[in-house]
Scaffold this active site. Sequence first.
Site, PDB file in Angstrom:
ATOM      1  CD  GLU A 428      -2.834   5.695 -17.436  1.00 44.80           C
ATOM      2  OE1 GLU A 428      -1.756   4.135 -17.894  1.00 44.80           O
ATOM      3  OE2 GLU A 428      -4.075   5.416 -18.510  1.00 44.80           O
ATOM      4  CG  ASP A 452       1.079   5.354 -19.872  1.00 42.24           C
ATOM      5  OD1 ASP A 452       1.618   5.451 -20.756  1.00 42.24           O
ATOM      6  OD2 ASP A 452      -0.315   4.950 -20.347  1.00 42.24           O
TER       7      ASP A 452
HETATM    8  C1  PEP Z   1      -0.547   1.648 -17.212  1.00 39.93           C
HETATM    9  O1  PEP Z   1       0.535   2.335 -17.655  1.00 39.93           O
HETATM   10  O2  PEP Z   1       0.704   1.993 -15.995  1.00 39.93           O
HETATM   11  C2  PEP Z   1      -0.773   0.747 -17.392  1.00 39.93           C
HETATM   12  C3  PEP Z   1      -1.244  -0.100 -16.415  1.00 39.93           C
HETATM   13  O3  PEP Z   1      -1.405   0.992 -18.191  1.00 39.93           O
HETATM   14  P1  PEP Z   1      -0.751   0.289 -19.599  1.00 39.93           P
HETATM   15  O4  PEP Z   1       0.420  -0.005 -19.724  1.00 39.93           O
HETATM   16  O5  PEP Z   1      -1.664  -0.793 -20.678  1.00 39.93           O
HETATM   17  O6  PEP Z   1      -0.660   1.705 -20.743  1.00 39.93           O
HETATM   18 MG    MG Z   2      -1.278   3.135 -18.902  1.00 41.97          MG
END
Ligand code: PEP
Ligand code: MG
Length: 565
Positions: A428, A452
């Site tokens: 990410e 992210d």
């Molecule tokens: C993301 O970053 O896509 C993810 C699934 O994690 P979070 O939304 O919890 O940061």
């Molecule tokens: Mg994330």
Amino acid sequence: MIKGIGVSAGIGIGKIHLVEEHSIEYTPKQVTDTDAEKKRFHDAVELFCENTRVQAEALRKTAGEKEAEIMTGHISIVNDPFLLGEVDKLIDGGQCAEASFDSMCDMFIQIFSAAEDDMTRQRAADVRDVRTGVLSVLLGISEVKLSEVPPGTVICVKELTPSMIAEINKDNVAGILTETGSTTSHSAILARVLEIPAVMSVPDIMKAAGNGEEVIIDGGKGTVVLSPDEAQIKEYSEKREKLLLERRELEKYRGKVTESADGTVYELVCNIGKPDDAKKALDFDGEGVGLFRTEFLFMDKTSVPTEEEQFEAYKKAAIILGKKPLIIRTLDIGGDKDIPYLGLAKEENPFMGFRAIRYCLKNRDLFRTQLRAILRASAFGNISIMFPLITCVEEVREGKALVEELKAELRSEGITFDENIRVGIMTETAAAGIIADLLAKESDFFSIGTNDLTGYTMAADRGNSDVSYLYSALQPAVLRMIRSIIKAARDNNIPVGMCGEAASDPMMIPLLISFGLTEFSVSAPSVLRVRKCISTWTKEKADEVADKVMSLGTESEVREYLQNL
Ligand code: PEP
Ligand code: MG
């Protein structure tokens, strides 16, 4: 428009039926023939159990076996030997059956209500329901009958109990409105299973609404319109028809394998934040859990949850899911997620700072506690560990070394765990995307976090409206990043999923099929929609779309092309 919590999706249009609570008031009396009073109490308990068995049977038919267990649970509560024994003792002391039972229930309600977790608090609602039931029998009051309301009724009640729902003829009930309750309450779960639109925790709705008044409820958005005008009724009726049609259409995909039109099978799992959401994932026909965001366990508390508390939470989710996969992501804190008691320093640039795996590797005790809890829970299901925000190989190696160290520790303590537990990473960050080939050699699987990844690739803060035009997973840069992460995973023969929001975007799905994604992790209510979408694509057609998309130079060109498909 009034706002509450939407707990069961759908539009309900109908006339309010206000359910006034029965007064179960009584005047406490002193009794002298205590044996006769005890017999009166036990007879009442027996009759209550009989009535409840009938309700359970009704629920078994309308909702299902598991739902009926909510009612049979009431029978277990009232037959609790400690409860019965204490009531007998109070009666022996000269108190009447009503007062004795009432005070014992009160004690349980207070204990359960003070608990921090939803499930235990839910027990308080169950005991309240049992108290009302048994006291009604003792006082000769007949309970609220909801079985006879006319078609098109929206039931409006302060607190909806499972026993009330058991009475409901779902063909006549267009919706449910309550002043208390939330998504996880038993009545909310039952409303969802019965597919009755419901909005809960609507402040003062019992005062605001009148008996027979027209009302529209939107159980998805959690909104209520009292005395709607013609235009609103027309608008919502159309919306309801559309939703019903869509739902009927999607139901065809329940219980089906997730596969493309040319037969490639995909894993379609869910993102969850609490152990109980695992049940929700299954209710929506998810094939497991692709992302358990454990930070919510930490956010709900005032201090770091202990190993035992975490173990119980992970174990619970694992048991609910049985053999189905459960990917537990280790604590992803920092950035926009704060946990006050951890005392994270305020940072100039929190998204670039001390968060997620970086924080955990520097706070070993906390990380060890979480990993031990996950490892112990792995004996009870099909668990994998996932590290968030990986940017370099060292982080994966350090994390995995700690897992190995803890495995050895558990072995020496004679504690069982899954020796073959898989350890994967979230891809990410831009760095992870660029070195995906190296990371794939260190990881058992990848999960692409587009929420992210989009921000880090585009150097665009999701919360900043001035740069929001850059924050899109359809940006050519982000698409190239996704494609190369999937390629690296496939070149190294490891599974690659996506748990960011983009995984359920119908514009993204053909691209992901073409790139070779193997797992989609989405919010539970999106499962059937995504399964349907995947089923419409062949690899050949998806490749054509992807080839075209990857030749386009701008996000708006990509968007326009995909929207017009
Ligand atoms: C993301 O970053 O896509 C993810 C699934 O994690 P979070 O939304 O919890 O940061
Ligand atoms: Mg994330």
